[in-house]
Write a protein that holds these residues in place. Structure first.
Motif, PDB file in Angstrom:
ATOM      1  N   ASN A 224       0.814  -1.212   0.000  1.00  0.00           N
ATOM      2  CA  ASN A 224       0.000   0.000   0.000  1.00  0.00           C
ATOM      3  C   ASN A 224       0.850   1.267   0.000  1.00  0.00           C
ATOM      4  OD1 ASN A 224      -2.507  -1.155  -0.147  1.00  0.00           O
ATOM      5  ND2 ASN A 224      -3.142  -0.620   1.929  1.00  0.00           N
ATOM      6  N   CYS A 228       0.755   4.039  -2.789  1.00  0.00           N
ATOM      7  CA  CYS A 228       0.416   5.409  -2.398  1.00  0.00           C
ATOM      8  C   CYS A 228       1.483   6.397  -2.864  1.00  0.00           C
ATOM      9  CB  CYS A 228       0.228   5.499  -0.888  1.00  0.00           C
ATOM     10  SG  CYS A 228      -1.354   4.819  -0.300  1.00  0.00           S
ATOM     11  N   SER A 283     -15.498   7.126   2.235  1.00  0.00           N
ATOM     12  CA  SER A 283     -14.580   5.978   2.237  1.00  0.00           C
ATOM     13  C   SER A 283     -14.663   5.195   3.545  1.00  0.00           C
ATOM     14  CB  SER A 283     -13.142   6.453   1.999  1.00  0.00           C
ATOM     15  OG  SER A 283     -12.560   6.993   3.176  1.00  0.00           O
ATOM     16  N   ARG A 288     -11.735   2.452   1.173  1.00  0.00           N
ATOM     17  CA  ARG A 288     -10.759   3.400   0.618  1.00  0.00           C
ATOM     18  C   ARG A 288     -10.518   3.127  -0.868  1.00  0.00           C
ATOM     19  NH1 ARG A 288     -11.809   5.613   5.457  1.00  0.00           N
ATOM     20  NH2 ARG A 288     -10.631   4.701   7.183  1.00  0.00           N
ATOM     21  N   ARG A 289     -10.361   1.869  -1.239  1.00  0.00           N
ATOM     22  CA  ARG A 289     -10.012   1.510  -2.614  1.00  0.00           C
ATOM     23  C   ARG A 289     -11.102   1.924  -3.592  1.00  0.00           C
ATOM     24  NH1 ARG A 289     -11.107  -3.184  -5.548  1.00  0.00           N
ATOM     25  NH2 ARG A 289      -9.578  -3.746  -7.150  1.00  0.00           N
ATOM     26  N   ARG A 290     -12.341   1.563  -3.286  1.00  0.00           N
ATOM     27  CA  ARG A 290     -13.451   1.891  -4.182  1.00  0.00           C
ATOM     28  C   ARG A 290     -13.622   3.402  -4.311  1.00  0.00           C
ATOM     29  NH1 ARG A 290     -19.058  -0.751  -2.640  1.00  0.00           N
ATOM     30  NH2 ARG A 290     -17.750  -2.608  -2.956  1.00  0.00           N
ATOM     31  N   ILE A 336      -4.811   5.834   4.432  1.00  0.00           N
ATOM     32  CA  ILE A 336      -4.360   4.487   4.046  1.00  0.00           C
ATOM     33  C   ILE A 336      -2.990   4.174   4.657  1.00  0.00           C
ATOM     34  CG2 ILE A 336      -3.705   2.998   2.105  1.00  0.00           C
ATOM     35  CD1 ILE A 336      -5.896   4.388   0.468  1.00  0.00           C
ATOM     36  N   SER A 396      -4.949   2.567  -8.386  1.00  0.00           N
ATOM     37  CA  SER A 396      -5.830   2.359  -7.239  1.00  0.00           C
ATOM     38  C   SER A 396      -6.421   0.955  -7.207  1.00  0.00           C
ATOM     39  CB  SER A 396      -6.961   3.395  -7.237  1.00  0.00           C
ATOM     40  OG  SER A 396      -6.446   4.699  -7.071  1.00  0.00           O
ATOM     41  N   LEU A 399      -4.639  -1.342  -4.642  1.00  0.00           N
ATOM     42  CA  LEU A 399      -4.631  -1.063  -3.201  1.00  0.00           C
ATOM     43  C   LEU A 399      -5.303  -2.174  -2.404  1.00  0.00           C
ATOM     44  CD1 LEU A 399      -5.583   2.728  -3.227  1.00  0.00           C
ATOM     45  CD2 LEU A 399      -3.368   1.773  -2.543  1.00  0.00           C
ATOM     46  N   ARG A 400      -4.768  -2.451  -1.228  1.00  0.00           N
ATOM     47  CA  ARG A 400      -5.424  -3.347  -0.278  1.00  0.00           C
ATOM     48  C   ARG A 400      -6.328  -2.522   0.631  1.00  0.00           C
ATOM     49  NH1 ARG A 400       0.054  -6.768   1.156  1.00  0.00           N
ATOM     50  NH2 ARG A 400      -0.112  -8.303  -0.528  1.00  0.00           N
ATOM     51  N   GLU A 401      -7.532  -3.010   0.851  1.00  0.00           N
ATOM     52  CA  GLU A 401      -8.505  -2.270   1.647  1.00  0.00           C
ATOM     53  C   GLU A 401      -8.048  -2.160   3.097  1.00  0.00           C
ATOM     54  OE1 GLU A 401     -10.863   0.167   2.434  1.00  0.00           O
ATOM     55  OE2 GLU A 401     -11.426  -0.656   0.477  1.00  0.00           O
TER      56      GLU A 401
END
Length: 416
Positions: A224, A228, A283, A288-290, A336, A396, A399-401
């Motif tokens: 992540n 980022c 979020s 966060r990812r969505r 994140i 994006s 990314l891991r949630e």
């Protein structure tokens, strides 16, 4: 009758939120001032598009280096308050010093020194805020500190106050006045902010471990954090290029008056405030990812609207709807990372993400965009910004949630 007793931790959380909201907001008030004053500065001495981009770029360069150093230093020392106070005082002094300059070189030096001071503010502010925040308010609080504050003071107040002051008293006076709020805020921080909130720090749940070491290497092992950092490069390109060249594009290419330009730039600020807290708040609920994916798709439309929409009122309305990216900044620069690394490495992680983003997207991108705009027209800068947002969408997906509510829902579904 006895009134309701407010939890001391909640009271401090709210007070800290206000102090940091205003502190980071005035960082962006000062940072944005040059872009809004550029058309008037050009009446005193010439500034090419490449030089204007360089002025934004050098601030981003020193901001980046300062963030990298300040974040790691504060983690090693275990103290953030003295660094924050010094940063607020110095960025106010150097911003005011811009009004003394008589040419490009002087402005370049003043902006470079200002970036050194400003780069330390965000890692200090967000690491203090995350430790004082209740888990269900974490995204919202961090969004208000980083997104809405910059939008309100840097996006709404700055174009109005700075342009009106410059029109009546001159652009130099507009710079001089920026020192006052910074000095007042530094005194407030010294009086009110604590290194550790009442009841102890509320550290976020993390998925990583640094083995007790405060260094860059363990932080860089987190997927992540790497994503980022890449997102920061692309999103800083989107943001810095838009905010640096849009005022000049509106006045010189579209022929808008300074007043009309100021009004449209205020629409950017309105959107910044709204999406600055709505996006991180959303979020918290949907992940966060969505949120990063959906809101960045919308953000890519914004610089294209600057080029293709001719009617000022319509352009302002579209800006309010599509300038959603600043809400995402809180997610990839603060929330994140804070939910990914251990608390003892938090300022290091925040400084790293911000520093790399500012170094490449904030420093290199506006210089290249300015150079290209001098040769092929200012619309090139807007297309560059849209391309940066498009790359963020792709990144994006990896990314891991980290959102606590979303992770809890997933865990509940697995156990049913």
């Amino acid at each position: 009758m006895t009134g309701a007793v407010v939890n001391p931790s909640t009271r401090y959380e709210n007070k800290l939120l206000l102090v940091l909201f205003l502190s980071f907001g005035f960082v962006f008030f000062d940072r944005q001032a040059l872009s809004f004053l550029a058309p008037m500065i050009r009446e005193d001495f010439p500034l090419s598009n490449a030089q204007l981009g360089t002025l934004s770029g050098v601030l981003a360069l020193t901001w980046a280096l300062s963030g990298l150093v300040a974040g790691r230093l504060s983690d090693r020392l275990g103290r953030r308050k003295p660094v924050l106070i010094a940063a607020v005082v110095l960025f106010s002094v150097f911003s005011a010093a811009s009004g003394l300059m008589t040419g490009f070189t002087g402005l370049l030096v003043a902006r470079a020194l200002m970036g050194v001071a400003e780069g330390a503010v965000l890692p200090m502010a967000q690491s203090l805020m995350v430790e004082a925040s209740q888990p269900h308010r974490r995204g919202l609080n961090m969004g208000l500190v980083q997104g809405s504050s910059a939008g309100l003071l840097g996006g709404i107040l700055a174009p109005v106050v700075v342009v009106v002051t410059a029109e009546h008293l001159g652009w130099r006076t507009a710079f001089y006045l920026t020192i006052v709020p910074g000095l007042l805020l530094a005194a407030w921080i010294a009086h009110s902010v604590r290194e550790v909130p009442p009841g102890g720090a509320t550290a976020p749940a993390t998925t990583g471990s640094d083995g007790g070491r405060r260094s860059f290497a363990p932080v860089l092992r987190e997927r992540n954090i790497l994503l980022c950092m890449a997102i920061a490069v692309c999103y800083l390109t989107w943001f810095i290029v838009i905010i640096t060249f849009t005022p000049t594009y509106l006045t010189e290419v579209k022929g808008f008056s300074p007043g009309t330009m100021s009004t449209i730039m205020t629409c950017f600020g309105v959107a910044w405030v709204l999406w600055g807290f709505l996006t991180p708040g959303i979020s918290d609920r949907i992940g966060r990812r969505r949120t990063m994916i959906v809101f960045t798709v919308v953000a890519a439309v914004c610089p294209l609207a600057v080029v293709f929409v001719a009617q000022p009122a319509l352009l302002g309305a579209i800006v309010v709807v599509t300038y959603t990216g600043l809400g995402c900044f809180t997610l990839f620069m603060a929330t994140i990372p804070a939910e990914t690394v251990p608390a003892r490495s938090l300022a290091t992680a925040l400084g790293l993400v911000m520093g790399i983003g500012e170094l490449c997207g904030g420093f290199v991108a506006p210089i290249l965009a300015g150079w290209a705009s001098d040769r092929w027209g200012l619309q090139i800068a807007m297309f560059t910004a849209a391309g940066g947002a498009a790359l963020v969408v792709l990144l994006s997906f990896g990314l891991r949630e980290t959102a606590p509510l979303v992770l809890r829902r997933r865990a509940e579904r697995v156990t049913v």
